[in-house]
Design an enzyme around this catalytic site. Structure first.
Site, PDB file in Angstrom:
ATOM      1  N   ARG A  42      48.369  20.350  11.422  1.00  0.00           N
ATOM      2  CA  ARG A  42      46.919  20.316  11.604  1.00  0.00           C
ATOM      3  C   ARG A  42      46.475  21.651  12.189  1.00  0.00           C
ATOM      4  O   ARG A  42      47.182  22.221  13.036  1.00  0.00           O
ATOM      5  CB  ARG A  42      46.494  19.161  12.516  1.00  0.00           C
ATOM      6  CG  ARG A  42      46.603  17.788  11.854  1.00  0.00           C
ATOM      7  CD  ARG A  42      46.027  16.699  12.730  1.00  0.00           C
ATOM      8  NE  ARG A  42      46.229  15.382  12.161  1.00  0.00           N
ATOM      9  CZ  ARG A  42      45.355  14.759  11.359  1.00  0.00           C
ATOM     10  NH1 ARG A  42      44.225  15.362  11.053  1.00  0.00           N
ATOM     11  NH2 ARG A  42      45.615  13.553  10.891  1.00  0.00           N
ATOM     12  N   HIS A  47      40.692  10.886   5.834  1.00  0.00           N
ATOM     13  CA  HIS A  47      39.244  10.765   5.645  1.00  0.00           C
ATOM     14  C   HIS A  47      38.867  11.051   4.190  1.00  0.00           C
ATOM     15  O   HIS A  47      38.090  10.311   3.580  1.00  0.00           O
ATOM     16  CB  HIS A  47      38.506  11.735   6.569  1.00  0.00           C
ATOM     17  CG  HIS A  47      38.351  11.243   7.969  1.00  0.00           C
ATOM     18  ND1 HIS A  47      39.411  11.124   8.840  1.00  0.00           N
ATOM     19  CD2 HIS A  47      37.249  10.844   8.669  1.00  0.00           C
ATOM     20  CE1 HIS A  47      38.982  10.675  10.009  1.00  0.00           C
ATOM     21  NE2 HIS A  47      37.681  10.487   9.931  1.00  0.00           N
ATOM     22  N   ARG A  52      35.984  18.116   7.622  1.00  0.00           N
ATOM     23  CA  ARG A  52      37.339  18.074   8.171  1.00  0.00           C
ATOM     24  C   ARG A  52      37.905  19.476   8.402  1.00  0.00           C
ATOM     25  O   ARG A  52      38.666  19.701   9.346  1.00  0.00           O
ATOM     26  CB  ARG A  52      38.264  17.288   7.232  1.00  0.00           C
ATOM     27  CG  ARG A  52      37.819  15.869   6.952  1.00  0.00           C
ATOM     28  CD  ARG A  52      37.580  15.084   8.218  1.00  0.00           C
ATOM     29  NE  ARG A  52      38.827  14.743   8.886  1.00  0.00           N
ATOM     30  CZ  ARG A  52      38.911  14.287  10.120  1.00  0.00           C
ATOM     31  NH1 ARG A  52      37.822  14.175  10.864  1.00  0.00           N
ATOM     32  NH2 ARG A  52      40.077  13.980  10.649  1.00  0.00           N
ATOM     33  N   HIS A  56      41.892  19.434   9.444  1.00  0.00           N
ATOM     34  CA  HIS A  56      42.697  19.552   8.225  1.00  0.00           C
ATOM     35  C   HIS A  56      42.583  20.945   7.623  1.00  0.00           C
ATOM     36  O   HIS A  56      41.587  21.643   7.819  1.00  0.00           O
ATOM     37  CB  HIS A  56      42.247  18.533   7.178  1.00  0.00           C
ATOM     38  CG  HIS A  56      42.640  17.123   7.498  1.00  0.00           C
ATOM     39  ND1 HIS A  56      43.944  16.685   7.451  1.00  0.00           N
ATOM     40  CD2 HIS A  56      41.894  16.049   7.867  1.00  0.00           C
ATOM     41  CE1 HIS A  56      43.984  15.403   7.784  1.00  0.00           C
ATOM     42  NE2 HIS A  56      42.759  15.000   8.047  1.00  0.00           N
TER      43      HIS A  56
END
Length: 357
Positions: free
Chosen positions: A83, A119, A170, A176
């Protein structure tokens, strides 16, 4: 391989930095998009609406959401995705250069691996179901009309606009990398498209729901134990999240892989219980279910009660208790909206006059 991934990750960090610097005024928007794109809203908002408007769509939506998120968990365990918010602090890639400044937010510090994006995958799958189901309802068996073609264009433009906003959100929030959100969208669409051709989910027995729930749970736990036995630590991301998250209170246990797993299998098992209950048969299979005011009442009451129910958070001090309560809470969501609430409303409203049907 590692060198190539470092280049890919660096591109993602530069993308996040660019968005955060040039779109600071959009911070609240991106946070809102990320919150709305959380799969919880598919269970607590979209499912009760669609189930009482078009039962088959609601069932398919829940299956796609659950199986998609379960596959997302397995993919994350296999792919070991980083991440941005911890990679930029943990890597030695920038040893001879200044590290790009990346901001963190209250919704940034998720604790699971990053690839593919949950997501993006969840939103793509759920919205794909809604778009394709809506188009199939309006198309019918006749040749597509001009109005239908316009609706087709509008819905698909809306679909891709939603996906773009979720992906940018994101990336902006440093949750991400770009390749992870793209993988999430493609995976979500693939899951939803697969369920367009599976008809057995609409009349599955309680026994089938039980065995599928048991398989999903046992496979995930067995896979975890197998990799752990091979010396692979699948909870490696939890340590990185706790180490590199800006604020400890931003690290939430409900974003761990096992929390996601228990929520999914709980939701699916709850749906099986609800669809095979006598309360569901009495309230949703009789003449009352054809009465639109009844279905509308079910939607409104479900949304209100599920919103209140969602505000109840299981205690997270002891992980085992948290996971058990998460399973029970998730199972109660479809159980309430599919059987309990319609049954109670049917008793209150009684049978409508045939002329009002």
């Amino acid at each position: 391989m590692e060198k190539g991934m470092n280049v890919l990750h660096d591109f993602g960090i530069q993308s996040t930095h660019y968005l955060q610097v040039n779109y600071q005024d959009s911070q609240d928007w991106f946070i809102l998009v990320s919150v709305i794109a959380d799969l919880r809203n598919a269970f607590y908002v979209l499912f009760p609406i669609w189930f009482h408007l078009r039962e088959a769509v609601g069932i398919k939506l829940l299956w796609v959401a659950v199986i998609g998120d379960w596959l997302n968990l397995v993919f994350k365990w296999i792919l070991f995705g980083q991440r941005p918010y911890w990679w930029v602090m943990d890597t030695d890639y920038y040893s001879n250069a200044s590290v790009p400044l990346i901001k963190q937010f209250p919704v940034t510090c998720e604790t699971g691996p990053g690839s593919p994006s949950g997501h993006a995958m969840g939103t793509a799958g759920v919205y794909y179901v809604m778009v394709t189901s809506t188009l199939s309802m309006f198309r019918g068996k006749k040749k597509p009309t001009y109005r239908f073609r316009c609706l087709n264009v509008i819905l698909w433009l809306g679909f891709w606009a939603v996906q773009l906003n979720v992906c940018l959100s994101r990336i902006y929030l440093a949750a991400h990398f770009p390749h992870q959100v793209v993988a999430g969208v493609l995976s979500g669409i693939a899951v939803a498209e697969t369920f367009r051709h599976i008809q057995s989910i609409y009349n599955a027995s309680l026994k089938k729901y039980f065995f599928i729930t048991f398989f999903l749970l046992s496979f995930a736990i067995g896979f975890y134990l197998l990799l752990k036995g091979l010396g692979v630590d699948l909870l490696w991301t939890l340590e990185k999240a706790r180490r590199w998250c800006e604020r400890p209170e931003w690290v939430h246990i409900d974003t761990t892989p096992f929390a996601s797993l228990l929520k999914n299998v709980g939701t699916l098992f709850g749906l099986g219980l609800a669809l095979n209950s006598s309360m569901y048969r009495e309230s949703c299979k009789g003449t009352l279910s054809k009465w639109f005011p009844f279905r509308l009442s079910c939607i409104v009451v479900s949304l209100i009660l599920l919103h209140l129910f969602d505000s109840l958070k299981p205690p997270s001090q002891i992980e085992l208790i948290f996971y058990v309560l998460s399973f029970c809470k998730s199972a109660a969501v479809p159980l309430a909206s599919v059987s309990l609430i319609p049954y109670c409303l049917a008793r209150v409203l009684g049978q409508p006059d045939k002329k009002s049907l």
